[in-house]
Write a protein that holds these residues in place. Structure first.
Motif, PDB file in Angstrom:
ATOM      1  N   LEU A  63       0.810  -1.216   0.000  1.00 22.74           N
ATOM      2  CA  LEU A  63       0.000   0.000   0.000  1.00 22.74           C
ATOM      3  C   LEU A  63       0.846   1.270   0.000  1.00 22.74           C
ATOM      4  CD1 LEU A  63      -2.797  -1.055   2.524  1.00 22.74           C
ATOM      5  CD2 LEU A  63      -2.791  -1.226   0.028  1.00 22.74           C
ATOM      6  N   HIS A  64       2.040   1.196   0.609  1.00 23.92           N
ATOM      7  CA  HIS A  64       2.922   2.363   0.667  1.00 23.92           C
ATOM      8  C   HIS A  64       3.908   2.278  -0.489  1.00 23.92           C
ATOM      9  CE1 HIS A  64       5.820   5.289   1.547  1.00 23.92           C
ATOM     10  NE2 HIS A  64       6.225   4.925   2.751  1.00 23.92           N
ATOM     11  N   GLY A  65       3.438   2.639  -1.672  1.00 24.08           N
ATOM     12  CA  GLY A  65       4.322   2.597  -2.834  1.00 24.08           C
ATOM     13  C   GLY A  65       5.212   3.821  -2.894  1.00 24.08           C
ATOM     14  N   GLN A  66       6.069   3.843  -3.908  1.00 25.68           N
ATOM     15  CA  GLN A  66       6.909   5.018  -4.145  1.00 25.68           C
ATOM     16  C   GLN A  66       6.016   6.180  -4.571  1.00 25.68           C
ATOM     17  OE1 GLN A  66      10.641   5.241  -4.197  1.00 25.68           O
ATOM     18  NE2 GLN A  66       9.932   7.356  -4.043  1.00 25.68           N
ATOM     19  N   THR A  67       6.166   7.318  -3.921  1.00 27.62           N
ATOM     20  CA  THR A  67       5.402   8.507  -4.296  1.00 27.62           C
ATOM     21  C   THR A  67       6.345   9.560  -4.853  1.00 27.62           C
ATOM     22  OG1 THR A  67       5.565   9.335  -2.025  1.00 27.62           O
ATOM     23  CG2 THR A  67       3.578   8.112  -2.615  1.00 27.62           C
ATOM     24  N   MET A  68       5.831  10.407  -5.719  1.00 25.55           N
ATOM     25  CA  MET A  68       6.638  11.412  -6.399  1.00 25.55           C
ATOM     26  C   MET A  68       5.977  12.785  -6.287  1.00 25.55           C
ATOM     27  SD  MET A  68       9.320  10.057  -7.945  1.00 25.55           S
ATOM     28  CE  MET A  68       9.896   8.352  -8.059  1.00 25.55           C
ATOM     29  N   TRP A  69       6.774  13.820  -6.272  1.00 28.94           N
ATOM     30  CA  TRP A  69       6.298  15.179  -6.482  1.00 28.94           C
ATOM     31  C   TRP A  69       6.876  15.720  -7.792  1.00 28.94           C
ATOM     32  CZ3 TRP A  69       9.895  19.010  -7.085  1.00 28.94           C
ATOM     33  CH2 TRP A  69      11.189  18.753  -6.622  1.00 28.94           C
ATOM     34  N   THR A  70       7.956  15.087  -8.244  1.00 28.16           N
ATOM     35  CA  THR A  70       8.656  15.576  -9.431  1.00 28.16           C
ATOM     36  C   THR A  70       7.848  15.403 -10.714  1.00 28.16           C
ATOM     37  OG1 THR A  70       9.819  13.453  -9.461  1.00 28.16           O
ATOM     38  CG2 THR A  70      10.978  15.314  -8.488  1.00 28.16           C
ATOM     39  N   ASP A  71       6.893  14.467 -10.721  1.00 26.81           N
ATOM     40  CA  ASP A  71       6.096  14.291 -11.939  1.00 26.81           C
ATOM     41  C   ASP A  71       5.252  15.529 -12.224  1.00 26.81           C
ATOM     42  OD1 ASP A  71       4.573  13.850  -9.685  1.00 26.81           O
ATOM     43  OD2 ASP A  71       3.534  12.076 -10.455  1.00 26.81           O
ATOM     44  N   GLU A  72       4.719  16.144 -11.159  1.00 25.18           N
ATOM     45  CA  GLU A  72       3.928  17.360 -11.336  1.00 25.18           C
ATOM     46  C   GLU A  72       4.825  18.519 -11.759  1.00 25.18           C
ATOM     47  OE1 GLU A  72       0.817  20.198  -8.810  1.00 25.18           O
ATOM     48  OE2 GLU A  72       1.499  18.272  -7.982  1.00 25.18           O
ATOM     49  N   ALA A  73       6.005  18.596 -11.137  1.00 23.68           N
ATOM     50  CA  ALA A  73       6.952  19.651 -11.520  1.00 23.68           C
ATOM     51  C   ALA A  73       7.389  19.480 -12.967  1.00 23.68           C
ATOM     52  CB  ALA A  73       8.164  19.611 -10.586  1.00 23.68           C
ATOM     53  N   ALA A  74       7.610  18.226 -13.379  1.00 26.15           N
ATOM     54  CA  ALA A  74       8.030  17.958 -14.755  1.00 26.15           C
ATOM     55  C   ALA A  74       6.948  18.356 -15.746  1.00 26.15           C
ATOM     56  CB  ALA A  74       8.374  16.477 -14.912  1.00 26.15           C
ATOM     57  N   GLU A  75       5.692  18.179 -15.360  1.00 23.37           N
ATOM     58  CA  GLU A  75       4.583  18.566 -16.250  1.00 23.37           C
ATOM     59  C   GLU A  75       4.564  20.080 -16.463  1.00 23.37           C
ATOM     60  OE1 GLU A  75      -0.301  18.171 -16.497  1.00 23.37           O
ATOM     61  OE2 GLU A  75       0.835  17.095 -14.947  1.00 23.37           O
ATOM     62  N   VAL A  76       4.829  20.830 -15.381  1.00 19.41           N
ATOM     63  CA  VAL A  76       4.888  22.286 -15.499  1.00 19.41           C
ATOM     64  C   VAL A  76       6.036  22.696 -16.408  1.00 19.41           C
ATOM     65  CG1 VAL A  76       5.252  24.442 -14.231  1.00 19.41           C
ATOM     66  CG2 VAL A  76       3.842  22.617 -13.229  1.00 19.41           C
ATOM     67  N   LEU A  77       7.203  22.077 -16.203  1.00 20.51           N
ATOM     68  CA  LEU A  77       8.356  22.389 -17.050  1.00 20.51           C
ATOM     69  C   LEU A  77       8.086  22.040 -18.505  1.00 20.51           C
ATOM     70  CD1 LEU A  77      11.320  21.140 -14.807  1.00 20.51           C
ATOM     71  CD2 LEU A  77      10.730  23.515 -15.331  1.00 20.51           C
ATOM     72  N   SER A  78       7.451  20.893 -18.712  1.00 24.40           N
ATOM     73  CA  SER A  78       7.177  20.446 -20.078  1.00 24.40           C
ATOM     74  C   SER A  78       6.313  21.452 -20.826  1.00 24.40           C
ATOM     75  CB  SER A  78       6.498  19.077 -20.052  1.00 24.40           C
ATOM     76  OG  SER A  78       6.232  18.617 -21.358  1.00 24.40           O
ATOM     77  N   ASP A  79       5.322  22.032 -20.126  1.00 29.41           N
ATOM     78  CA  ASP A  79       4.432  23.010 -20.758  1.00 29.41           C
ATOM     79  C   ASP A  79       5.117  24.359 -20.954  1.00 29.41           C
ATOM     80  OD1 ASP A  79       2.438  21.127 -20.786  1.00 29.41           O
ATOM     81  OD2 ASP A  79       1.522  21.809 -18.914  1.00 29.41           O
TER      82      ASP A  79
END
Length: 521
Positions: free
Chosen positions: A394-410
């Motif tokens: 239940l406690h998998g790897q969590t990320m915050w960088t995916d959201e940051a990467a989406e902002v950078l990508s746009d």
């Protein structure tokens, strides 16, 4: 005892189903692990290198994209992030099925009995669920080692030379999966082959003399000799400055000595005896192994002992090396990197295979397949591990960088650059998680740099100052500041986006700054 009747195979089938379901949940619930992001980035580059620089930087406070490394083995993977967890999960499922044939039941009329007991134990081992969800290779490595041992146990009439070839081949493949060079693997195969050839000749010599018993047929004695020999060899090489990372032993002997005790607790006690649910049987197994005289069994126990010594020392070396590399707090690094103890998982099937081999010759010995007076203890061992199994799922790897990467990508155009401000510990790993969602195949030619908060990066940005072993960040357009980091941002930058990291990542705020465009006159 109903469903908790440990002598009823329905209990083990239920446990196996639970373990398999938790593995599926882990795949769905978890993001890829940091090491898997590194492997995926290398797999999607043209030549298998890390395009934004080596994870072990020359400058402890900054990255340099020109200083890179080829990641082995080269595994062709698309940008589909399910490639690794699904691939690992499928191989593990096949291995679990095969492990059912490892048991003390003797072959009759060419038929091999299948038991759900070992598959059930493997399915609820927290390390494997943790690794499957994150796409780590531990389950694959365990299956590679386990199948060679299992085949030797099931078909115990295989010639000694064939048994040796199976073990050496499996060890060589494990070394390949761990990224060792082909030269190192070749030297190992040659050395191990010669050593086994000599061992068989010595054993034959003793057997030809009436009344003489070969010392090479004593499993416990040979295991102890192998364990101490491997330990002395590795530590000695480190003190003398050989073996690359091993040289940290000579550079930081006190920290390494302290790490050895932590590694012993982590590897042997927590991830080994407790996590593998072996502790109810370890004393009966050792007691009966002392009574057996078999060159084949001595070869198996020696292999386990040598691997145990290597993993124990390697993890202590890793903790010491990375503490120095990152300037991490000591001994906090051992807590941060405590999951390295999962490497011992490659021994779980070999150890149960040894148990099956011994129980075949001593049916009175308590074992997984016939716990006897250890039934309640085994049930307790399973009950104690199940909460950790559930947590791993239940406690998998969590990320915050995916959201940051989406902002950078746009926001970013092709060929632009940014810097990532993060404490040194695992900073480059987190930088590559951004690349996974931003420019995994490199087609946009975006470059990410890393700087520690106290690296003086502002001087590089404002004054275009260049330092050795650092990439040029004078032309960056974006600054990504990790959660919990305080950074002095130079003038001429404005906040582009802020976000909250998941609670499991600390729950704090990350920030992306963009360069203010000059106003027209």
């Amino acid at each position: 005892m109903g469903m908790l009747d440990i002598d009823d195979d329905r209990f083990w089938w239920s446990l196996l189903v639970i373990g398999c379901l938790l593995s599926i949940i882990a795949i769905v619930n978890s993001d890829l692990g940091l090491d898997t992001h590194i492997r995926m980035n290398a797999a999607n580059s043209d030549d298998g290198v890390l395009e934004w620089g080596h994870t072990r930087t020359v400058d402890p406070l900054a990255s340099d994209p020109s200083y890179t490394k080829v990641i082995e083995p080269q595994i062709d993977a698309s940008s589909n992030q399910l490639f690794f967890p699904l691939g690992v999960g499928i191989i593990f499922a096949l291995g679990i099925f095969s492990s059912g044939y490892i048991n003390p039941t003797k072959i009759e009329a060419g038929k091999i009995a299948w038991s759900p007991r070992l598959p059930a134990i493997l399915s609820i081992y927290p390390v494997f669920i943790f690794a499957i969800g994150r796409g780590y290779f531990e389950p694959v490595i365990a299956i590679v080692m386990g199948l060679s041992f299992g085949l030797i146990v099931v078909r115990d009439n295989i010639k000694r030379s064939v048994q040796a070839i199976l073990i050496i081949a499996s060890l060589a493949f494990v070394m390949y999966l761990k990224g060792l060079s082909t030269d190192t693997i070749s030297y190992f195969v040659i050395f191990a082959g010669i050593l086994n050839f000599i061992g068989q000749k010595v054993d034959d010599k003793y057997n030809s003399i009436e009344g003489k018993q070969s010392p090479l047929q004593k499993p416990i004695s040979m295991a102890m000799i192998t364990f101490f020999s491997a330990s002395i060899l590795l530590i000695g090489a480190g003190f003398l400055g050989y073996g690359g990372t091993l040289s940290i032993i000579g550079d930081s002997p006190l920290k390494f000595s302290f790490a050895l005790f932590g590694s012993l607790l982590d590897v042997v006690i927590i991830f080994g005896l407790f996590g593998m649910m072996l502790w109810p049987f370890i004393m009966p197994l050792l007691t009966h192994l002392k009574q057996i005289r078999s060159y084949n069994l001595a070869l198996l126990t020696s292999t386990c002992a040598g691997l145990l010594a290597s993993i124990w020392i390697y993890i202590a070396v890793l903790w010491t090396f990375e503490a120095e590399l990152w300037g991490a707090e000591w001994p906090d690094i051992m807590w941060i990197m405590g999951n390295n103890g999962r490497y011992i998982s490659l021994l779980i099937i070999p150890l149960f295979a040894l148990m099956a081999y011994t129980a075949k010759h001593y049916p009175e010995m308590p074992s997984l397949w016939s716990p006897k007076e250890k039934s309640k203890t085994l049930l307790l061992a399973i009950i104690l591990v199940l909460p950790l199994t559930l947590l791993a799922s239940l406690h998998g790897q969590t990320m915050w960088t995916d959201e940051a990467a989406e902002v950078l990508s746009d926001s970013m155009e092709d060929d632009q650059e940014f810097i990532f401000i993060h404490e040194p510990t695992l900073a480059m790993h987190w930088l590559y998680t951004i690349r996974s969602d931003l420019d995994l195949d490199g087609q946009r030619n975006i470059t990410g740099h890393w700087r520690a908060p106290d690296s003086g990066w502002q001087d590089e940005v404002v004054n275009s100052t260049q330092y050795p072993n650092r990439g040029d960040i004078s032309s960056i357009q974006y600054i990504v500041v990790a959660p919990d980091i305080k950074a002095d941002i130079p003038e001429g930058w404005e906040i582009l986006q802020q976000g909250q990291a998941p609670w499991l990542n600390g729950g704090n705020q990350w920030t992306i700054w963009g360069k203010v465009s000059p106003q027209p006159n």
